[in-house]
Design a protein around this motif. Structure first.
Motif, PDB file in Angstrom:
ATOM      1  N   GLY A  69      30.800  26.616  -0.707  1.00  0.00           N
ATOM      2  CA  GLY A  69      31.214  26.400   0.710  1.00  0.00           C
ATOM      3  C   GLY A  69      31.085  25.134   1.052  1.00  0.00           C
ATOM      4  N   VAL A  70      30.852  24.175   0.213  1.00  0.00           N
ATOM      5  CA  VAL A  70      30.368  22.617   1.073  1.00  0.00           C
ATOM      6  C   VAL A  70      31.491  21.841   0.101  1.00  0.00           C
ATOM      7  CG1 VAL A  70      28.661  20.857   0.841  1.00  0.00           C
ATOM      8  CG2 VAL A  70      27.996  23.044   1.322  1.00  0.00           C
ATOM      9  N   GLU A  71      32.268  20.838   0.949  1.00  0.00           N
ATOM     10  CA  GLU A  71      33.184  20.044   0.326  1.00  0.00           C
ATOM     11  C   GLU A  71      32.256  18.923  -0.491  1.00  0.00           C
ATOM     12  OE1 GLU A  71      36.825  18.566   2.341  1.00  0.00           O
ATOM     13  OE2 GLU A  71      35.650  17.012   2.955  1.00  0.00           O
ATOM     14  N   THR A  72      32.709  18.691  -1.667  1.00  0.00           N
ATOM     15  CA  THR A  72      32.044  17.873  -2.644  1.00  0.00           C
ATOM     16  C   THR A  72      33.272  16.729  -3.213  1.00  0.00           C
ATOM     17  OG1 THR A  72      30.610  19.537  -3.121  1.00  0.00           O
ATOM     18  CG2 THR A  72      30.758  17.720  -4.648  1.00  0.00           C
ATOM     19  N   ALA A  73      32.965  15.660  -3.417  1.00  0.00           N
ATOM     20  CA  ALA A  73      33.671  14.336  -3.719  1.00  0.00           C
ATOM     21  C   ALA A  73      33.700  14.478  -5.448  1.00  0.00           C
ATOM     22  CB  ALA A  73      33.342  13.305  -3.279  1.00  0.00           C
ATOM     23  N   ASP A  92      44.546  17.118 -10.657  1.00  0.00           N
ATOM     24  CA  ASP A  92      43.414  17.340 -11.400  1.00  0.00           C
ATOM     25  C   ASP A  92      43.566  19.112 -11.529  1.00  0.00           C
ATOM     26  OD1 ASP A  92      41.257  17.406 -12.914  1.00  0.00           O
ATOM     27  OD2 ASP A  92      39.585  16.822 -11.337  1.00  0.00           O
ATOM     28  N   LEU A  93      43.129  19.585 -12.716  1.00  0.00           N
ATOM     29  CA  LEU A  93      43.363  20.934 -12.907  1.00  0.00           C
ATOM     30  C   LEU A  93      41.954  21.428 -12.778  1.00  0.00           C
ATOM     31  CD1 LEU A  93      45.382  20.852 -16.173  1.00  0.00           C
ATOM     32  CD2 LEU A  93      45.919  21.132 -14.014  1.00  0.00           C
ATOM     33  N   HIS A  94      41.510  21.802 -11.469  1.00  0.00           N
ATOM     34  CA  HIS A  94      40.346  22.247 -11.016  1.00  0.00           C
ATOM     35  C   HIS A  94      40.520  23.606 -10.955  1.00  0.00           C
ATOM     36  CE1 HIS A  94      42.254  22.991  -7.039  1.00  0.00           C
ATOM     37  NE2 HIS A  94      42.760  21.846  -6.818  1.00  0.00           N
ATOM     38  N   PRO A  95      39.394  24.321 -10.856  1.00  0.00           N
ATOM     39  CA  PRO A  95      39.216  25.892 -10.410  1.00  0.00           C
ATOM     40  C   PRO A  95      40.345  26.494  -9.374  1.00  0.00           C
ATOM     41  CG  PRO A  95      37.240  24.951 -10.827  1.00  0.00           C
ATOM     42  CD  PRO A  95      38.039  23.855 -10.926  1.00  0.00           C
ATOM     43  N   GLY A  96      40.959  27.463  -9.729  1.00  0.00           N
ATOM     44  CA  GLY A  96      42.220  27.926  -8.924  1.00  0.00           C
ATOM     45  C   GLY A  96      41.192  28.441  -7.592  1.00  0.00           C
ATOM     46  N   GLY A  97      42.046  28.610  -6.395  1.00  0.00           N
ATOM     47  CA  GLY A  97      41.488  29.030  -5.095  1.00  0.00           C
ATOM     48  C   GLY A  97      40.762  28.091  -4.357  1.00  0.00           C
ATOM     49  N   TRP A  98      40.169  27.088  -4.742  1.00  0.00           N
ATOM     50  CA  TRP A  98      39.112  26.116  -4.154  1.00  0.00           C
ATOM     51  C   TRP A  98      40.128  25.244  -3.170  1.00  0.00           C
ATOM     52  CZ3 TRP A  98      35.053  23.739  -7.689  1.00  0.00           C
ATOM     53  CH2 TRP A  98      34.372  24.809  -8.334  1.00  0.00           C
ATOM     54  N   ARG A  99      39.618  24.991  -2.029  1.00  0.00           N
ATOM     55  CA  ARG A  99      40.331  24.150  -0.989  1.00  0.00           C
ATOM     56  C   ARG A  99      40.190  22.770  -1.599  1.00  0.00           C
ATOM     57  NH1 ARG A  99      37.361  26.907   3.055  1.00  0.00           N
ATOM     58  NH2 ARG A  99      36.278  24.978   3.497  1.00  0.00           N
ATOM     59  N   VAL A 100      41.331  22.105  -1.583  1.00  0.00           N
ATOM     60  CA  VAL A 100      41.394  20.766  -2.124  1.00  0.00           C
ATOM     61  C   VAL A 100      41.852  19.849  -1.031  1.00  0.00           C
ATOM     62  CG1 VAL A 100      43.464  21.043  -3.007  1.00  0.00           C
ATOM     63  CG2 VAL A 100      42.212  19.085  -3.924  1.00  0.00           C
ATOM     64  N   ARG A 101      41.538  18.427  -0.870  1.00  0.00           N
ATOM     65  CA  ARG A 101      42.021  17.667   0.196  1.00  0.00           C
ATOM     66  C   ARG A 101      42.336  16.307  -0.766  1.00  0.00           C
ATOM     67  NH1 ARG A 101      39.193  14.060   2.956  1.00  0.00           N
ATOM     68  NH2 ARG A 101      37.180  14.948   2.501  1.00  0.00           N
ATOM     69  N   ALA A 120      38.529  15.483  -2.414  1.00  0.00           N
ATOM     70  CA  ALA A 120      37.342  16.530  -2.146  1.00  0.00           C
ATOM     71  C   ALA A 120      37.782  18.028  -2.394  1.00  0.00           C
ATOM     72  CB  ALA A 120      36.976  16.242  -0.621  1.00  0.00           C
ATOM     73  N   LEU A 121      36.865  18.711  -2.882  1.00  0.00           N
ATOM     74  CA  LEU A 121      37.141  20.045  -3.321  1.00  0.00           C
ATOM     75  C   LEU A 121      35.851  20.899  -2.603  1.00  0.00           C
ATOM     76  CD1 LEU A 121      37.698  20.344  -7.205  1.00  0.00           C
ATOM     77  CD2 LEU A 121      39.157  21.060  -5.352  1.00  0.00           C
ATOM     78  N   THR A 122      36.260  22.054  -2.301  1.00  0.00           N
ATOM     79  CA  THR A 122      35.479  23.045  -1.681  1.00  0.00           C
ATOM     80  C   THR A 122      35.304  24.173  -2.225  1.00  0.00           C
ATOM     81  OG1 THR A 122      35.695  22.058   0.629  1.00  0.00           O
ATOM     82  CG2 THR A 122      34.769  24.075   0.646  1.00  0.00           C
ATOM     83  N   PRO A 123      34.361  24.697  -3.132  1.00  0.00           N
ATOM     84  CA  PRO A 123      34.208  25.906  -3.909  1.00  0.00           C
ATOM     85  C   PRO A 123      34.041  27.111  -2.879  1.00  0.00           C
ATOM     86  CG  PRO A 123      32.205  24.714  -4.180  1.00  0.00           C
ATOM     87  CD  PRO A 123      33.179  23.752  -3.374  1.00  0.00           C
ATOM     88  N   GLN A 124      34.866  28.147  -3.287  1.00  0.00           N
ATOM     89  CA  GLN A 124      34.864  29.191  -2.377  1.00  0.00           C
ATOM     90  C   GLN A 124      33.846  30.416  -2.815  1.00  0.00           C
ATOM     91  OE1 GLN A 124      37.053  29.191   0.617  1.00  0.00           O
ATOM     92  NE2 GLN A 124      36.629  27.292  -0.206  1.00  0.00           N
TER      93      GLN A 124
END
Length: 435
Positions: A69-73, A92-101, A120-124
């Protein structure tokens, strides 16, 4: 495989449009055909140049552990550019479902210059996840074609519960940290169970605190000061069954439970107590009680990937496991969402645990129930809903009262109230010397 880009479609549309005057004889047919040949040659040359582009190297810079739940660079570094210039779209092929900016991003890579981009990515959710690589959409030199390539290596990451509150608590004493989570404890100065120190008598000290030998020796009143007993043990018993799949917000009830359990564990460790954990129902885990600052890290590693599952929790089996594994008397704090149909199993588990341990059950209450009861009733459907909710809560209260009659400490709380309630109950048990 090269694919046509928007400029090529525009070029072909223009060439096709010229075919209309060709039909009516305004433009020579041969000229139009030679224009088509020229376009084909240009596309072929552009395609060969695109296929000849060597993708750059990429290096992904990011932490190995993330808080949920915390946005990480995340930073991508590109180097080893073979041609003088490469135009590309980056994803970037990051894990699906994460919020990306700030992705996807169009970049221009130049030879001899390392290019870095940050997003920035935010894991859910918590658990083990992987980044599969970096996808580049390479543009041909004349921008008529593009092709996709995947570069870079796969990387694994672990998403933990949000440990920011624990880092914040480290700046404060255990008493101050407990107040930060909303726990309200009435302190009794110098009346714990372990001897702490001798000091001068203060107004308000009880007569049993006075050390008469030291008073006679120093010719002034001397009191003994005690502190809460240390080296007690707490076992957190977490339900990972279907009851904890409910949500009041973006987080499941189990995520709230795990966060609250870690807060209690951290404070108990600061008090010098040992903390263990049993997860049962869906995913399972057992961490025997341990003391010291390193114990919170072991709890995090053991629980970060736990998830609730749509299965019924066997409370008696969980109690049996604790009875077999935990021989020393402890405060067992069970966190679940009790329903009246669970009572036979829960009462059997309580009877087994209370032979040796002090049992506290925190029963989560959905916030929607309180909202429903507080809402104005304006029609028949609203009246039926309010009546059913009141009946459900009344049966829930009866179940809690039945547990209290068997000597169980019961907390009826929402997710927001859970951390403060657990901390308050733990500290009150220590204050009253119930263990």
């Amino acid at each position: 495989m090269p694919r046509p880009a928007t400029p090529l479609f525009v070029l072909l549309a223009a060439w096709s449009a010229i075919g209309v005057p060709v039909v009516f004889g305004y433009v020579e047919r041969a000229a139009w055909l030679w224009a088509g040949v020229a376009i084909a040659v240009v596309v072929a040359v552009d395609a060969l140049r695109l296929l000849g582009l060597r993708p750059p190297n990429v290096r992904r810079e990011m932490p190995e552990t993330w808080p949920v739940g915390v946005e990480t660079a995340v930073t991508l570094h590109f180097d080893d550019i073979a041609p003088r210039r490469i135009a590309a779209d980056v994803f970037d092929l990051h894990p699906g479902g994460w919020r990306v900016r700030d992705l996807p991003r169009r970049v221009e890579l130049r030879r001899g210059v390392e290019t870095s981009i940050e997003y920035a990515l935010t894991p859910q959710e918590r658990g083990d996840f992987g980044f599969e690589g970096v996808q580049l959409r390479l543009r041909s030199p004349w921008r008529l074609l593009w092709r996709d390539v995947v570069i870079g290596r796969a990387q694994a990451v672990r998403v933990f519960p949000n440990f920011a509150p624990l880092a914040k608590f480290a700046m404060f004493s255990a008493d101050q940290a407990s107040r930060l989570v909303g726990a309200h404890i009435k302190r009794r100065r110098g009346e714990g169970t372990d001897f702490h120190q001798m000091r001068d008598y203060r107004v308000g000290d009880s007569m049993r605190q006075i050390d008469w030998k030291a008073t006679a020796r120093t010719r002034r009143l001397i009191s003994r000061e005690y502190q809460d007993e240390r080296n007690q043990q707490v076992v957190l018993m977490l339900d990972t069954g279907r009851r904890l799949l409910a949500r009041d917000d973006a987080m499941s009830h189990f995520d709230h439970v795990l966060d609250a359990a870690l807060v209690v564990a951290w404070l108990a460790l600061r008090q010098g107590d040992g903390v263990g954990l049993l997860a049962s129902g869906g995913d399972t885990a057992w961490v025997p009680p341990q003391r010291g600052a390193a114990a919170i890290d072991r709890l995090l590693r053991a629980t970060y990937a736990l998830q609730p599952r749509p299965v019924a929790t066997d409370f008696l089996a969980a109690a049996t496991e604790i009875a077999l594994r935990q021989q020393r008397r402890s405060l067992v704090m069970m966190v679940t969402n009790l329903r009246d149909e669970d009572m036979d199993d829960v009462l059997a588990a309580v009877h087994l645990l209370r032979r040796r341990h002090l049992v506290c059950i925190a029963s989560l209450r959905e916030a929607a129930l309180d909202t429903t009861l507080a809402a104005d009733v304006r029609d028949l459907q609203g009246a039926l809903t309010a009546g059913a909710t009141a009946q459900y809560l009344a049966r829930r209260t009866e179940a809690h009262d039945a547990l209290r009659s068997h000597g169980v400490l019961v907390l009826d709380v929402t997710c927001d109230q859970l951390p403060a309630a657990l901390v308050e109950k733990y500290l009150s048990v220590k204050r009253d010397g119930l263990l």
